[in-house]
Design an enzyme around this catalytic site. Structure first.
Site, PDB file in Angstrom:
ATOM      1  N   ILE A  50      34.102  27.546  40.017  1.00  8.57           N
ATOM      2  CA  ILE A  50      35.146  28.564  39.938  1.00  8.57           C
ATOM      3  C   ILE A  50      34.731  29.798  40.738  1.00  8.57           C
ATOM      4  CG2 ILE A  50      36.568  29.955  38.383  1.00  8.57           C
ATOM      5  CD1 ILE A  50      35.685  28.036  36.126  1.00  8.57           C
ATOM      6  N   CYS A  51      35.629  30.284  41.569  1.00 11.13           N
ATOM      7  CA  CYS A  51      35.399  31.533  42.304  1.00 11.13           C
ATOM      8  C   CYS A  51      36.019  32.663  41.497  1.00 11.13           C
ATOM      9  CB  CYS A  51      36.022  31.447  43.696  1.00 11.13           C
ATOM     10  SG  CYS A  51      35.775  32.933  44.686  1.00 11.13           S
ATOM     11  N   LEU A  52      35.175  33.326  40.711  1.00 12.94           N
ATOM     12  CA  LEU A  52      35.641  34.382  39.816  1.00 12.94           C
ATOM     13  C   LEU A  52      34.607  35.492  39.811  1.00 12.94           C
ATOM     14  CD1 LEU A  52      37.907  35.095  37.775  1.00 12.94           C
ATOM     15  CD2 LEU A  52      36.492  34.044  36.002  1.00 12.94           C
TER      16      LEU A  52
END
Length: 248
Positions: A154-156
């Site tokens: 996840i790109c968070l």
């Protein structure tokens, strides 16, 4: 013994005492430094080596309790208790097969989004340096999203540069829930999905809905169907008459 040797003896003894005192100070300073480093949980993950100061910890006999892990375990137990009592909206989380450092979480697809109706599973793994470093979280349910790659990463920002020890799993799950309803195509993990989101939103939404039905809804329905089938079988067995005994 010569006079020169007698004259040099006090000097030698003085040098020896000075060396002993310097060594003692070095040892104390070194031990203090080790304990200081051990108190910083991030050093544990970087070195991956047991600290010599662990022998000074007051732990029960026969149990190996590392000082840096103690704070990590206490924090995770507290979060687990809180999330069980007050789970965040549309999110769940609990231990994975009783492993305190690994959780299984679930996030329901936001209403009105292309993921509505789906239940998405996530894998959460805590480093020994938690909460000074973020947990490693990934989707185990496939999802068509420009900020989630094929491995579930996840790109968070709150899982990266914006992570802070004041954050917790409940807040991260809520952030993931928001990301599912409002993706960030300007900072994508999958460029082709981000481009499609910008240039052909209709096709993007169509594929995302199909993936939700295929991967995030089928398994839930199958499990419910299996449970209903088991209940029907049990009822059928209870209602089935006993076979008559053969006549002698």
């Amino acid at each position: 013994m010569s006079s020169d040797q007698l004259n040099s003896q006090p000097e030698t003894e003085a040098q020896t005492e000075a060396a002993v005192e310097a060594a003692a100070e070095t040892e104390v300073d070194g031990e203090s430094e080790v304990r200081s480093l051990a108190s910083v949980a991030s050093s544990v993950e970087e070195t991956q080596a047991p600290s010599t100061s662990h022998s000074h910890s007051h732990s029960p006999a026969g149990k190996s309790t590392e000082a840096p892990l103690t704070g990590c375990v206490v924090r995770i137990k507290r979060e687990l208790q809180d999330i069980r009592k007050h789970p965040p909206p549309n999110c769940t989380a609990d231990l994975h097969h009783g492993d305190l450092l690994r959780w299984t979480a679930g996030v329901n697809g936001p209403a009105g989004s292309v993921y509505e109706g789906g239940h998405f599973r996530l894998d959460i793994r805590f480093p020994a340096s938690y909460p000074f470093r973020p947990p490693r979280i990934r989707f185990t349910t496939r999802i068509y999203h420009c900020n989630v790659d094929s491995r579930g990463a996840i790109c968070l920002d709150v899982l990266g540069e914006r992570w802070s020890p004041v954050m917790n799993v409940a807040k991260v799950l809520l952030s993931i829930y928001v990301l599912m309803s409002e993706c960030n195509p300007d900072d994508p993990l999958v460029m082709c999905i981000a481009d499609q989101y910008k240039t052909n939103r209709r096709e993007h939404d169509k594929i995302a809905r199909n993936w939700t039905k295929l991967f995030a809804m089928t398994k839930v329905q199958d499990k419910k169907g299996e449970k209903d089938a088991d209940q029907r079988n049990e009822q059928h067995q209870e209602q089935k008459p006993m076979p008559s005994q053969p006549a002698d």
